[in-house]
Scaffold this motif. Structure first.
Motif, PDB file in Angstrom:
ATOM      1  N   SER A  19     -28.966  21.885  -5.700  1.00  0.00           N
ATOM      2  CA  SER A  19     -28.107  22.316  -6.795  1.00  0.00           C
ATOM      3  C   SER A  19     -27.157  21.206  -7.225  1.00  0.00           C
ATOM      4  N   ASP A  20     -26.793  21.228  -8.500  1.00  0.00           N
ATOM      5  CA  ASP A  20     -25.774  20.305  -8.985  1.00  0.00           C
ATOM      6  C   ASP A  20     -24.413  20.627  -8.376  1.00  0.00           C
ATOM      7  N   PHE A  21     -24.233  21.893  -7.992  1.00  0.00           N
ATOM      8  CA  PHE A  21     -22.979  22.319  -7.376  1.00  0.00           C
ATOM      9  C   PHE A  21     -23.098  22.299  -5.867  1.00  0.00           C
ATOM     10  N   LEU A  22     -22.097  21.737  -5.203  1.00  0.00           N
ATOM     11  CA  LEU A  22     -21.978  21.810  -3.754  1.00  0.00           C
ATOM     12  C   LEU A  22     -20.549  22.206  -3.414  1.00  0.00           C
ATOM     13  N   PRO A  23     -20.359  23.232  -2.579  1.00  0.00           N
ATOM     14  CA  PRO A  23     -18.989  23.581  -2.188  1.00  0.00           C
ATOM     15  C   PRO A  23     -18.363  22.435  -1.395  1.00  0.00           C
ATOM     16  N   ILE A  24     -17.062  22.292  -1.546  1.00  0.00           N
ATOM     17  CA  ILE A  24     -16.344  21.220  -0.854  1.00  0.00           C
ATOM     18  C   ILE A  24     -15.240  21.831  -0.005  1.00  0.00           C
ATOM     19  N   ARG A  25     -14.879  21.135   1.025  1.00  0.00           N
ATOM     20  CA  ARG A  25     -13.829  21.627   1.911  1.00  0.00           C
ATOM     21  C   ARG A  25     -12.487  21.654   1.195  1.00  0.00           C
ATOM     22  N   GLY A  26     -11.734  22.742   1.443  1.00  0.00           N
ATOM     23  CA  GLY A  26     -10.357  22.766   1.013  1.00  0.00           C
ATOM     24  C   GLY A  26     -10.076  23.357  -0.343  1.00  0.00           C
ATOM     25  N   ASP A  27     -11.082  23.821  -1.072  1.00  0.00           N
ATOM     26  CA  ASP A  27     -10.838  24.406  -2.391  1.00  0.00           C
ATOM     27  C   ASP A  27     -11.628  25.705  -2.507  1.00  0.00           C
ATOM     28  N   ALA A  28     -11.100  26.772  -1.900  1.00  0.00           N
ATOM     29  CA  ALA A  28     -11.826  28.027  -1.801  1.00  0.00           C
ATOM     30  C   ALA A  28     -12.090  28.650  -3.166  1.00  0.00           C
ATOM     31  N   ILE A  29     -11.105  28.618  -4.059  1.00  0.00           N
ATOM     32  CA  ILE A  29     -11.281  29.255  -5.373  1.00  0.00           C
ATOM     33  C   ILE A  29     -12.386  28.561  -6.155  1.00  0.00           C
ATOM     34  N   LEU A  30     -12.362  27.234  -6.180  1.00  0.00           N
ATOM     35  CA  LEU A  30     -13.417  26.485  -6.865  1.00  0.00           C
ATOM     36  C   LEU A  30     -14.766  26.770  -6.228  1.00  0.00           C
ATOM     37  N   ASN A  31     -14.794  26.869  -4.912  1.00  0.00           N
ATOM     38  CA  ASN A  31     -16.040  27.157  -4.209  1.00  0.00           C
ATOM     39  C   ASN A  31     -16.585  28.537  -4.560  1.00  0.00           C
ATOM     40  N   VAL A  32     -15.698  29.521  -4.621  1.00  0.00           N
ATOM     41  CA  VAL A  32     -16.141  30.876  -4.964  1.00  0.00           C
ATOM     42  C   VAL A  32     -16.733  30.897  -6.371  1.00  0.00           C
ATOM     43  N   ARG A  33     -16.052  30.288  -7.324  1.00  0.00           N
ATOM     44  CA  ARG A  33     -16.548  30.271  -8.705  1.00  0.00           C
ATOM     45  C   ARG A  33     -17.900  29.564  -8.777  1.00  0.00           C
ATOM     46  N   GLY A  34     -18.013  28.398  -8.168  1.00  0.00           N
ATOM     47  CA  GLY A  34     -19.258  27.645  -8.211  1.00  0.00           C
ATOM     48  C   GLY A  34     -20.384  28.361  -7.494  1.00  0.00           C
ATOM     49  N   THR A  35     -20.062  28.979  -6.359  1.00  0.00           N
ATOM     50  CA  THR A  35     -21.072  29.720  -5.606  1.00  0.00           C
ATOM     51  C   THR A  35     -21.565  30.924  -6.394  1.00  0.00           C
ATOM     52  N   TYR A  36     -20.657  31.640  -7.026  1.00  0.00           N
ATOM     53  CA  TYR A  36     -21.059  32.796  -7.823  1.00  0.00           C
ATOM     54  C   TYR A  36     -21.981  32.377  -8.967  1.00  0.00           C
ATOM     55  N   GLN A  37     -21.686  31.266  -9.591  1.00  0.00           N
ATOM     56  CA  GLN A  37     -22.538  30.800 -10.685  1.00  0.00           C
ATOM     57  C   GLN A  37     -23.927  30.437 -10.165  1.00  0.00           C
ATOM     58  N   LEU A  38     -23.981  29.738  -9.027  1.00  0.00           N
ATOM     59  CA  LEU A  38     -25.271  29.379  -8.435  1.00  0.00           C
ATOM     60  C   LEU A  38     -26.046  30.628  -8.032  1.00  0.00           C
ATOM     61  N   TYR A  39     -25.368  31.575  -7.374  1.00  0.00           N
ATOM     62  CA  TYR A  39     -26.028  32.790  -6.939  1.00  0.00           C
ATOM     63  C   TYR A  39     -26.555  33.603  -8.132  1.00  0.00           C
ATOM     64  N   GLU A  40     -25.822  33.589  -9.232  1.00  0.00           N
ATOM     65  CA  GLU A  40     -26.287  34.293 -10.425  1.00  0.00           C
ATOM     66  C   GLU A  40     -27.611  33.711 -10.916  1.00  0.00           C
ATOM     67  N   GLU A  41     -27.716  32.392 -10.921  1.00  0.00           N
ATOM     68  CA  GLU A  41     -28.949  31.741 -11.368  1.00  0.00           C
ATOM     69  C   GLU A  41     -30.102  32.063 -10.425  1.00  0.00           C
ATOM     70  N   ILE A  42     -29.839  32.084  -9.152  1.00  0.00           N
ATOM     71  CA  ILE A  42     -30.875  32.390  -8.164  1.00  0.00           C
ATOM     72  C   ILE A  42     -31.252  33.872  -8.217  1.00  0.00           C
ATOM     73  N   ARG A  43     -30.263  34.732  -8.400  1.00  0.00           N
ATOM     74  CA  ARG A  43     -30.524  36.168  -8.496  1.00  0.00           C
ATOM     75  C   ARG A  43     -31.440  36.486  -9.673  1.00  0.00           C
ATOM     76  N   ASP A  44     -31.323  35.742 -10.733  1.00  0.00           N
ATOM     77  CA  ASP A  44     -32.173  35.963 -11.894  1.00  0.00           C
ATOM     78  C   ASP A  44     -33.640  35.789 -11.526  1.00  0.00           C
ATOM     79  N   VAL A  45     -33.929  34.858 -10.630  1.00  0.00           N
ATOM     80  CA  VAL A  45     -35.297  34.650 -10.160  1.00  0.00           C
ATOM     81  C   VAL A  45     -35.710  35.769  -9.211  1.00  0.00           C
ATOM     82  N   ILE A  46     -34.799  36.154  -8.316  1.00  0.00           N
ATOM     83  CA  ILE A  46     -35.092  37.209  -7.351  1.00  0.00           C
ATOM     84  C   ILE A  46     -35.413  38.525  -8.056  1.00  0.00           C
TER      85      ILE A  46
END
Length: 319
Positions: A159-186
């Motif tokens: 993925s173009d997005f990778l969670p990084i240490r120390g920024d939980a809010i940014l990680n949650v937003r980025g993870t949700y976006q990635l999961y949405e794209e993957i869920r569309d395939v599922i």
């Protein structure tokens, strides 16, 4: 963005994994239905209601060094109305998600400092726990965010997005976006859809949006897919073989000289994890990613590394 061919390989492996390990993973779908049945904002005894509604979450809200569920219970014992207000604000969909997460953590810290008797060294209300509450309340909208799972899946699909240490809010937003794209395939995978329908029953949340399945896919990648999960996969396969041979004892208990067990597994392979009291001293984890990615050392880990059988192990524990 991610590489579709990588996801296709992962989904192929997940389909092989899914039926074999369903008995251990279905507690996630059951936990949602149980929460939905017992959650009541207007309950006279908010603490009792919260503990009942979340009692099926097992290791999602408790492990050896991270126990947000118990801390919420202790906060509610000290100030039930403050905790009730915390959850009202968290579940208020008119407010921005980042603001709600931040406010929940700030309120937890305020309660910890106000009522601390000298043993409350951490409130444990990290993004992992907070998104678990949100997922339980609105399972068709929220994913459970866990740093280690999100990182493993993001890396596996390149993925173009990778969670990084120390920024939980940014990680949650980025993870949700990635999961949405993957869920569309599922959601478009008819084979996986049929497998889920065949295995689930009335005790399981139907997961119409496949959000819980997407979260479970991230767990699968983190724990079982590829070399990073080989040890866990081999351990679980050995445990399944032991069950097939008729072994009845499948508990793993962690004790010190004065405490009751804090983790066990029932006959369905579901964790009955309940953590030790919150008087263990300062939390040893300095960052959220370290806290959330912690994996307890289990009896199966020990048995996989030494040359003794389970019967001998149980004898040693009893000494």
């Amino acid at each position: 963005m991610f590489h579709p061919e990588n996801l296709a390989e992962i989904l192929s492996a997940y389909k092989k994994y899914f039926p074999e390990h369903w008995n251990r993973e279905r507690y996630k779908w059951r936990a949602i239905l149980h929460f939905q049945r017992y959650w009541d904002f207007e309950a006279d005894d908010f603490r009792q209601m919260f503990m009942k509604a979340t009692e099926k979450t097992a290791n999602l809200l408790a492990n050896r060094s991270n126990y947000p569920r118990r801390m919420i219970g202790q906060f509610a014992s000290a100030d039930a109305e403050a905790v009730r207000s915390m959850f009202r604000s968290l579940f208020d969909e008119s407010e921005d998600l980042a603001l709600r997460i931040g406010q929940f953590q700030a309120s937890a810290d305020w309660l910890r400092m106000k009522y601390d008797d000298g043993t409350w060294n951490h409130h444990y209300q990290m993004a992992n726990a907070i998104t678990t509450y949100l997922w339980l309340k609105n399972p068709d909208q929220y994913y459970v965010y866990k740093y280690s799972d999100a990182l493993a899946l993001a890396q596996a699909v390149k993925s173009d997005f990778l969670p990084i240490r120390g920024d939980a809010i940014l990680n949650v937003r980025g993870t949700y976006q990635l999961y949405e794209e993957i869920r569309d395939v599922i959601r478009r995978d008819s084979e996986l859809d049929q497998m889920f329908r065949d295995l689930s029953d009335e005790s399981c949340y139907p997961d119409p949006e496949r959000i819980t399945m997407t979260t479970d896919l991230a767990f699968f990648v983190s724990r079982f897919y590829g070399n990073r999960g080989k040890k866990d996969h081999d351990r679980d396969r050995n445990r399944d073989k032991g069950q097939d041979r008729g072994r009845e004892s499948r508990e793993a208990r962690y004790r010190d000289r004065s405490r009751e067990p804090i983790a066990s597994w029932n006959n369905n392979g579901e964790s009955n994890c309940e953590s030790s009291p919150c008087d263990q001293g300062p939390c040893q984890y300095e960052s959220e990613s370290e806290l959330e990615s912690y994996t307890p050392y289990t009896k199966e880990d020990f048995l996989s590394e030494v040359y003794i059988g389970e019967e001998d192990f149980n004898t040693l524990v009893a000494l």
